[in-house]
Design a protein around this motif. Sequence first.
Motif, PDB file in Angstrom:
ATOM      1  N   THR A   6       1.009   5.065   0.599  1.00  0.00           N
ATOM      2  CA  THR A   6       0.167   6.052   1.292  1.00  0.00           C
ATOM      3  C   THR A   6       0.531   7.501   0.929  1.00  0.00           C
ATOM      4  N   ASP A  58      -8.083   7.293   5.031  1.00  0.00           N
ATOM      5  CA  ASP A  58      -8.131   6.561   3.751  1.00  0.00           C
ATOM      6  C   ASP A  58      -7.560   5.176   3.927  1.00  0.00           C
ATOM      7  N   ASP A  70      -0.475   9.544  -1.254  1.00  0.00           N
ATOM      8  CA  ASP A  70      -1.630  10.422  -1.466  1.00  0.00           C
ATOM      9  C   ASP A  70      -2.826  10.013  -0.622  1.00  0.00           C
ATOM     10  N   LEU A  71      -2.570   9.293   0.448  1.00  0.00           N
ATOM     11  CA  LEU A  71      -3.685   8.844   1.303  1.00  0.00           C
ATOM     12  C   LEU A  71      -3.591   9.482   2.687  1.00  0.00           C
ATOM     13  N   SER A  72      -4.745   9.769   3.265  1.00  0.00           N
ATOM     14  CA  SER A  72      -4.756  10.228   4.654  1.00  0.00           C
ATOM     15  C   SER A  72      -4.801   8.986   5.558  1.00  0.00           C
ATOM     16  N   ILE A 123       0.861  -1.198   0.000  1.00  0.00           N
ATOM     17  CA  ILE A 123       0.000   0.000   0.000  1.00  0.00           C
ATOM     18  C   ILE A 123       0.892   1.240   0.000  1.00  0.00           C
TER      19      ILE A 123
END
Length: 213
Positions: A206, A213, A208-210, A204
């Motif tokens: 991350t 998310d 561009d993920l919070s 995974i």
Amino acid sequence: MVTRIIAIDGPAASGKGTIAKKLAAQFDFAHMDTGALYRLTGWRVLETGGDPENEADALAAAEYLRDNFSPEMTDIPEIRTDEAGNAASKVGVFSKVRQTLDGLQVNFAKNPPGVKKGAVLDGRDIGTVICPEADVKLYITASTEVRAKRRFEELKNKGENKGDSITILSPTYKDVLRDMKQRDQRDAGRDAAPLKAADDAIIIDTSDLSAED
Ligand code: CDP
């Protein structure tokens, strides 16, 4: 009783600790931040006037930890500094240090404290060395720049919140980025249990993920 194991690996500030805590809360599993063991080892070497790149010093600190570890030790604020992170990565190169710390981690995974039904462990070699039999393996990553920015913000907030000694130690973004690159190279390039995704890990990114998310 069958214990479920979730193994989470990845480089510094990839978000693995955040995900590990959330998964542990979600499933009511016990959580071990194995980086704290290496940070405590590195910090003890510094505190006792040793050199983290000296194998005998590193091993003595690891043995001290093996014999005296208690979960409260992971709350010591000094071990969260950049300095302790670098020392952790230096002591983690030695296979004897790793073997000395392996037992604590394997035991936690197999017999999670609080008679929990499972354990979440996060680190660098959980899916590959500590728990190759884990039920789920996650490899969490993100770009170097995003990770350095996250770590810089974390250290800045800690420095502002926790008082003078840490404020003085607070590094600049450039320092954090430089140290992170060095640490990534050392962690992925070492012979003993290098940082890498297990063949059966879910990867995974991350960047561009919070956290949600
Ligand atoms: O918090 P951060 O992701 O920056 O690092 P950490 O997980 O606290 O780990 C600090 C250092 O300890 C890493 O850079 C690794 O060199 C070492 N470490 C390790 O070798 N094996 C582990 N299972 C966990 C950490």
